[in-house]
Design a protein around this motif. Structure first.
Motif, PDB file in Angstrom:
ATOM      1  N   VAL A  45      49.271  41.475  40.575  1.00 19.92           N
ATOM      2  CA  VAL A  45      50.705  41.235  40.409  1.00 19.92           C
ATOM      3  C   VAL A  45      51.098  41.241  38.931  1.00 19.92           C
ATOM      4  N   GLY A  46      50.270  40.627  38.097  1.00 20.19           N
ATOM      5  CA  GLY A  46      50.628  40.448  36.694  1.00 20.19           C
ATOM      6  C   GLY A  46      50.365  41.638  35.807  1.00 20.19           C
ATOM      7  N   GLY A  47      49.387  42.477  36.171  1.00 18.16           N
ATOM      8  CA  GLY A  47      49.068  43.631  35.350  1.00 18.16           C
ATOM      9  C   GLY A  47      48.781  43.242  33.912  1.00 18.16           C
ATOM     10  N   ASN A  48      49.260  44.060  32.979  1.00 18.92           N
ATOM     11  CA  ASN A  48      48.984  43.797  31.567  1.00 18.92           C
ATOM     12  C   ASN A  48      49.933  42.785  30.943  1.00 18.92           C
ATOM     13  N   ARG A  49      50.797  42.184  31.768  1.00 20.49           N
ATOM     14  CA  ARG A  49      51.699  41.158  31.241  1.00 20.49           C
ATOM     15  C   ARG A  49      51.134  39.753  31.403  1.00 20.49           C
ATOM     16  N   VAL A  50      49.934  39.654  31.972  1.00 23.29           N
ATOM     17  CA  VAL A  50      49.291  38.346  32.110  1.00 23.29           C
ATOM     18  C   VAL A  50      47.871  38.398  31.550  1.00 23.29           C
ATOM     19  N   GLU A  51      47.426  37.273  31.073  1.00 24.42           N
ATOM     20  CA  GLU A  51      46.036  37.088  30.650  1.00 24.42           C
ATOM     21  C   GLU A  51      45.417  36.094  31.629  1.00 24.42           C
ATOM     22  N   VAL A  52      44.539  36.590  32.502  1.00 25.51           N
ATOM     23  CA  VAL A  52      44.004  35.775  33.602  1.00 25.51           C
ATOM     24  C   VAL A  52      42.626  35.241  33.242  1.00 25.51           C
ATOM     25  N   THR A  53      42.465  33.943  33.406  1.00 24.45           N
ATOM     26  CA  THR A  53      41.166  33.299  33.268  1.00 24.45           C
ATOM     27  C   THR A  53      40.813  32.663  34.603  1.00 24.45           C
ATOM     28  N   THR A  54      39.599  32.867  35.063  1.00 21.90           N
ATOM     29  CA  THR A  54      39.152  32.311  36.339  1.00 21.90           C
ATOM     30  C   THR A  54      38.125  31.213  36.092  1.00 21.90           C
ATOM     31  N   LEU A  55      38.330  30.067  36.726  1.00 22.02           N
ATOM     32  CA  LEU A  55      37.403  28.948  36.528  1.00 22.02           C
ATOM     33  C   LEU A  55      36.077  29.208  37.259  1.00 22.02           C
ATOM     34  N   VAL A  56      36.135  29.450  38.560  1.00 18.59           N
ATOM     35  CA  VAL A  56      34.925  29.744  39.342  1.00 18.59           C
ATOM     36  C   VAL A  56      34.830  31.262  39.456  1.00 18.59           C
ATOM     37  N   GLY A  57      33.889  31.840  38.744  1.00 17.42           N
ATOM     38  CA  GLY A  57      33.816  33.285  38.616  1.00 17.42           C
ATOM     39  C   GLY A  57      33.098  33.975  39.757  1.00 17.42           C
ATOM     40  N   PRO A  58      32.744  35.247  39.576  1.00  9.75           N
ATOM     41  CA  PRO A  58      32.069  36.019  40.618  1.00  9.75           C
ATOM     42  C   PRO A  58      30.804  35.329  41.123  1.00  9.75           C
ATOM     43  N   ASP A  59      30.636  35.360  42.450  1.00 11.24           N
ATOM     44  CA  ASP A  59      29.474  34.767  43.120  1.00 11.24           C
ATOM     45  C   ASP A  59      29.390  33.250  42.950  1.00 11.24           C
TER      46      ASP A  59
END
Length: 294
Positions: A45-59
């Motif tokens: 949804v955010g594309g290049n207008r958001v900087e996304v950080t994920t707390l619980v990452g892959p796996d």
């Protein structure tokens, strides 16, 4: 002529801020997502207008995650924190207290009627693609409210992604239709697929409840093994985030084969089978139909 050029230059300068307001060169909106599936929704949804950080990452297993001081700093610096809710992030209140930030908290499951397993709400609503669309709508609205200048951009991205999810929902239905009714029953490690079952008509039986924190008792395991034998359940499935020994034991002590590995609560990294939500759903339905259709 020179006067005309100076006037034109001045007009161009005065118009520049209006163009810059909607420019992708603006600092992106800082968003934290609690786990990888939500992070993927935000990116779409955010594309290049958001900087996304994920707390619980892959796996990673969001049920048993232990937050770090770095997580508190991420939330303190963010404008939005996107969470699943429905009891999934039991560690969240302590983390928010440590973060002390002013990030707006967005519950992505808002408006979704939760399934119940006993007294517990089942938090795995993303397993129904129809409910995943509600996640996307909630995220779209939250991003638009946080950054009104880019609201149109977020809405367009969401519209495109929602169309992909609509098509994916149809793919899953068509795949399930190829499984004989008598074989639409299987064993998984924990109760992560209730919304999938309700939407698409496959029965999932699990020795562990909605959270991977729980342990299956010997009595529960024996009961499931007996049920597999009595009902001729064709397959048991491993889960990427869970210890496979329990499912292997059930398989060994019954007539059910190991049908493959399903992704329940987490995506993989880019090299894995499920780096995106759409990849995850397609992998799962391919795995299920390969084991159950014949």
């Amino acid at each position: 002529m020179r006067r005309f050029c100076l006037v034109a230059f001045a007009l161009a300068i005065s118009a520049a801020p209006v163009r810059a307001q909607n420019s992708p060169r603006q600092a992106p909106l800082k968003v934290v997502a609690s786990f990888s599936i939500l992070g993927d929704f935000v990116k779409n949804v955010g594309g290049n207008r958001v900087e996304v950080t994920t707390l619980v990452g892959p796996d990673g297993d969001v049920h048993v995650y232990t937050p770090t001081p770095a997580d508190a700093r991420k939330i303190a610096d963010a404008k939005l924190l996107i969470v699943n809710g429905l009891g999934l992030e039991g560690w969240l209140p302590r983390l928010l207290e440590a973060a002390g930030g002013k990030a707006s908290i967005v519950t992505a499951t808002s408006g979704i009627a939760p399934l119940k397993l006993g007294s517990d709400a089942d938090p795995h609503a993303w397993q129904s693609v129809a409910d995943a669309k509600e996640y996307v709508v909630n995220i779209r609205d939250a991003l638009a409210a946080a950054d009104p200048a880019d609201a149109g951009f977020f809405r367009q991205n969401a519209q495109t992604y929602l169309a992909k999810l609509e098509a994916l929902d149809g793919e899953v239905r068509q795949a399930v239709d190829r499984i004989p009714l008598s074989r639409r029953k299987m064993i998984s490690t924990h109760d992560a697929f209730g919304y999938f079952a309700a939407r698409y008509g496959i029965e999932f039986i699990a020795p562990i409840g909605v959270s991977t924190e729980a342990d299956a008792s010997a009595r529960d395991i024996a009961k499931i093994i007996a049920q597999v034998k009595a009902e001729h359940i064709p397959a048991v499935f491993l889960e990427r985030i869970s210890d496979p020994r329990l499912m292997r034991r059930i398989s060994a002590e019954s007539d059910a084969k190991i049908g493959g590995t399903l992704y329940s609560d987490s995506l993989t990294d880019e090299k894995g089978d499920a780096p995106t939500y759409i990849d995850m759903v397609r992998h799962n339905i391919t795995t299920l139909t390969s084991a159950l259709a014949n």
